[in-house]
Write a protein that holds these residues in place. Structure first.
Motif, PDB file in Angstrom:
ATOM      1  N   ILE A  40      31.808 -15.709  83.583  1.00  0.00           N
ATOM      2  CA  ILE A  40      32.829 -14.917  83.544  1.00  0.00           C
ATOM      3  C   ILE A  40      34.085 -15.416  83.812  1.00  0.00           C
ATOM      4  N   LEU A  41      34.438 -16.410  84.516  1.00  0.00           N
ATOM      5  CA  LEU A  41      35.734 -17.050  84.761  1.00  0.00           C
ATOM      6  C   LEU A  41      36.017 -18.015  83.414  1.00  0.00           C
ATOM      7  N   VAL A  42      34.888 -18.724  82.798  1.00  0.00           N
ATOM      8  CA  VAL A  42      35.273 -19.390  81.574  1.00  0.00           C
ATOM      9  C   VAL A  42      35.628 -18.572  80.426  1.00  0.00           C
ATOM     10  N   GLU A  67      36.910  -7.390  90.449  1.00  0.00           N
ATOM     11  CA  GLU A  67      36.660  -7.282  89.169  1.00  0.00           C
ATOM     12  C   GLU A  67      35.377  -8.055  88.723  1.00  0.00           C
ATOM     13  N   MET A  68      35.216  -9.247  89.437  1.00  0.00           N
ATOM     14  CA  MET A  68      34.066  -9.972  88.942  1.00  0.00           C
ATOM     15  C   MET A  68      32.765  -9.069  89.465  1.00  0.00           C
ATOM     16  N   ILE A  69      32.719  -8.406  90.481  1.00  0.00           N
ATOM     17  CA  ILE A  69      31.730  -7.458  90.655  1.00  0.00           C
ATOM     18  C   ILE A  69      31.447  -6.420  89.560  1.00  0.00           C
ATOM     19  N   ASP A  70      32.740  -5.803  89.259  1.00  0.00           N
ATOM     20  CA  ASP A  70      32.678  -5.030  87.878  1.00  0.00           C
ATOM     21  C   ASP A  70      31.951  -5.733  86.655  1.00  0.00           C
ATOM     22  N   LEU A  71      32.626  -6.769  86.460  1.00  0.00           N
ATOM     23  CA  LEU A  71      32.042  -7.450  85.077  1.00  0.00           C
ATOM     24  C   LEU A  71      30.707  -7.934  85.362  1.00  0.00           C
ATOM     25  N   MET A  72      30.132  -8.278  86.447  1.00  0.00           N
ATOM     26  CA  MET A  72      28.447  -8.484  86.767  1.00  0.00           C
ATOM     27  C   MET A  72      27.726  -7.138  86.439  1.00  0.00           C
ATOM     28  N   ALA A  73      28.420  -6.096  86.997  1.00  0.00           N
ATOM     29  CA  ALA A  73      27.655  -4.943  86.907  1.00  0.00           C
ATOM     30  C   ALA A  73      27.479  -4.511  85.659  1.00  0.00           C
ATOM     31  N   SER A  74      28.466  -4.612  84.713  1.00  0.00           N
ATOM     32  CA  SER A  74      28.525  -4.198  83.186  1.00  0.00           C
ATOM     33  C   SER A  74      27.530  -4.917  82.516  1.00  0.00           C
ATOM     34  N   LYS A  84      23.187  -3.293  87.048  1.00  0.00           N
ATOM     35  CA  LYS A  84      23.179  -3.512  88.402  1.00  0.00           C
ATOM     36  C   LYS A  84      24.453  -3.921  89.152  1.00  0.00           C
ATOM     37  N   ARG A  85      24.702  -3.355  89.953  1.00  0.00           N
ATOM     38  CA  ARG A  85      26.061  -3.860  90.771  1.00  0.00           C
ATOM     39  C   ARG A  85      25.573  -4.766  91.765  1.00  0.00           C
ATOM     40  N   PRO A  86      26.265  -6.184  91.833  1.00  0.00           N
ATOM     41  CA  PRO A  86      25.817  -7.095  93.012  1.00  0.00           C
ATOM     42  C   PRO A  86      26.623  -6.648  94.382  1.00  0.00           C
ATOM     43  N   PRO A 122      29.031  -7.384  97.220  1.00  0.00           N
ATOM     44  CA  PRO A 122      30.173  -8.256  97.433  1.00  0.00           C
ATOM     45  C   PRO A 122      29.677  -9.416  98.053  1.00  0.00           C
ATOM     46  N   VAL A 123      29.122  -9.510  99.046  1.00  0.00           N
ATOM     47  CA  VAL A 123      28.773 -10.693  99.827  1.00  0.00           C
ATOM     48  C   VAL A 123      28.079 -11.813  98.634  1.00  0.00           C
ATOM     49  N   SER A 124      27.213 -11.327  97.789  1.00  0.00           N
ATOM     50  CA  SER A 124      26.644 -12.182  96.884  1.00  0.00           C
ATOM     51  C   SER A 124      27.673 -12.758  95.811  1.00  0.00           C
ATOM     52  N   VAL A 125      28.524 -12.019  95.581  1.00  0.00           N
ATOM     53  CA  VAL A 125      29.655 -12.563  94.520  1.00  0.00           C
ATOM     54  C   VAL A 125      30.500 -13.633  95.263  1.00  0.00           C
ATOM     55  N   TYR A 126      30.767 -13.265  96.752  1.00  0.00           N
ATOM     56  CA  TYR A 126      31.848 -14.284  97.384  1.00  0.00           C
ATOM     57  C   TYR A 126      30.930 -15.356  97.681  1.00  0.00           C
ATOM     58  N   ARG A 127      29.564 -15.267  98.161  1.00  0.00           N
ATOM     59  CA  ARG A 127      28.767 -16.498  97.910  1.00  0.00           C
ATOM     60  C   ARG A 127      28.919 -17.571  96.589  1.00  0.00           C
ATOM     61  N   ALA A 128      28.738 -16.866  95.507  1.00  0.00           N
ATOM     62  CA  ALA A 128      28.835 -17.290  94.536  1.00  0.00           C
ATOM     63  C   ALA A 128      30.169 -17.982  94.000  1.00  0.00           C
ATOM     64  N   LEU A 129      30.955 -17.370  94.446  1.00  0.00           N
ATOM     65  CA  LEU A 129      32.516 -18.046  94.333  1.00  0.00           C
ATOM     66  C   LEU A 129      32.717 -19.213  95.222  1.00  0.00           C
ATOM     67  N   ALA A 130      32.242 -19.036  96.198  1.00  0.00           N
ATOM     68  CA  ALA A 130      32.295 -20.194  97.439  1.00  0.00           C
ATOM     69  C   ALA A 130      31.580 -21.395  96.965  1.00  0.00           C
ATOM     70  N   PHE A 131      30.576 -21.309  96.093  1.00  0.00           N
ATOM     71  CA  PHE A 131      29.917 -22.332  95.754  1.00  0.00           C
ATOM     72  C   PHE A 131      30.631 -23.151  94.491  1.00  0.00           C
ATOM     73  N   LEU A 132      31.145 -22.382  93.673  1.00  0.00           N
ATOM     74  CA  LEU A 132      32.207 -22.838  92.700  1.00  0.00           C
ATOM     75  C   LEU A 132      33.357 -23.465  93.166  1.00  0.00           C
ATOM     76  N   LEU A 133      33.866 -22.826  94.247  1.00  0.00           N
ATOM     77  CA  LEU A 133      35.028 -23.636  94.947  1.00  0.00           C
ATOM     78  C   LEU A 133      34.631 -25.007  95.686  1.00  0.00           C
ATOM     79  N   ASP A 134      33.448 -24.705  96.188  1.00  0.00           N
ATOM     80  CA  ASP A 134      33.008 -26.142  96.959  1.00  0.00           C
ATOM     81  C   ASP A 134      32.743 -27.250  96.033  1.00  0.00           C
ATOM     82  N   ASN A 135      32.236 -26.765  94.701  1.00  0.00           N
ATOM     83  CA  ASN A 135      31.789 -27.863  93.965  1.00  0.00           C
ATOM     84  C   ASN A 135      32.685 -28.270  92.999  1.00  0.00           C
ATOM     85  N   GLY A 136      34.043 -27.968  92.833  1.00  0.00           N
ATOM     86  CA  GLY A 136      35.189 -28.230  92.056  1.00  0.00           C
ATOM     87  C   GLY A 136      34.969 -27.641  90.737  1.00  0.00           C
ATOM     88  N   LEU A 137      34.406 -26.387  90.542  1.00  0.00           N
ATOM     89  CA  LEU A 137      34.215 -25.647  89.157  1.00  0.00           C
ATOM     90  C   LEU A 137      35.209 -24.627  89.261  1.00  0.00           C
TER      91      LEU A 137
END
Length: 142
Positions: free
Chosen positions: A26-28, A38-45, A49-51, A53-68
């Motif tokens: 989605i970011l790319v 907005e990420m939640i909305d884009l994932m749901a569309s 299925k609407r993810p 919020p905690v699972s989206v924040y965890r996914a984003l934290a992984f991307l941040l922590d790994n320099g992505l």
């Protein structure tokens, strides 16, 4: 916020769960700052299925922590990492207030100056991120 490339790319790729992969995709695809809700909305569309919020924040934290990805404080949003750089390198985001384009840059000169500044103050920086708002070349020329 980490701002470094992954230490082990294969391990990072293996750690991309479907939710993490979708957040990165989605970011790319967006090529602009995307907020968490907005990420939640884009994932749901994408799959209906609407993810949670905690699972989206965890996914984003992984991307941040790994320099992505990076978090833009001024926008409370996330962008894909534009290029590889070390954790010690400051990152400068040039944010167009008109079209929303975000460019990422680093500078060895800025890195030296910031290191000198923090050393003189006896300060140990956790992050070195600069956000500059203005108009991109395309918008300034219009």
């Amino acid at each position: 916020m980490s701002s470094h490339p992954p230490q082990d790319t294969a391990k990072t790729i293996a750690g991309l769960t479907p939710a993490r992969r979708r957040a990165l995709d989605i970011l790319v695809e967006a090529n602009r700052p995307v907020g968490a809700y907005e990420m939640i909305d884009l994932m749901a569309s994408a799959d209906g299925k609407r993810p949670a919020p905690v699972s989206v924040y965890r996914a984003l934290a992984f991307l941040l922590d790994n320099g992505l990805a990076h978090r833009l404080e001024s926008k409370n949003a996330f962008v894909v990492c534009g290029h590889c750089h070390g954790a010690e390198e400051p990152v400068v985001f040039l944010i167009c207030e008109e079209c929303g384009e975000v460019k990422e840059a680093t500078s060895p000169g800025l890195a030296r100056e910031l290191s000198a500044l923090t050393s003189e103050a006896g300060f140990k920086a956790r992050t070195r991120v600069v956000e500059i708002a203005g108009r991109c070349a395309r918008c300034a020329g219009a």
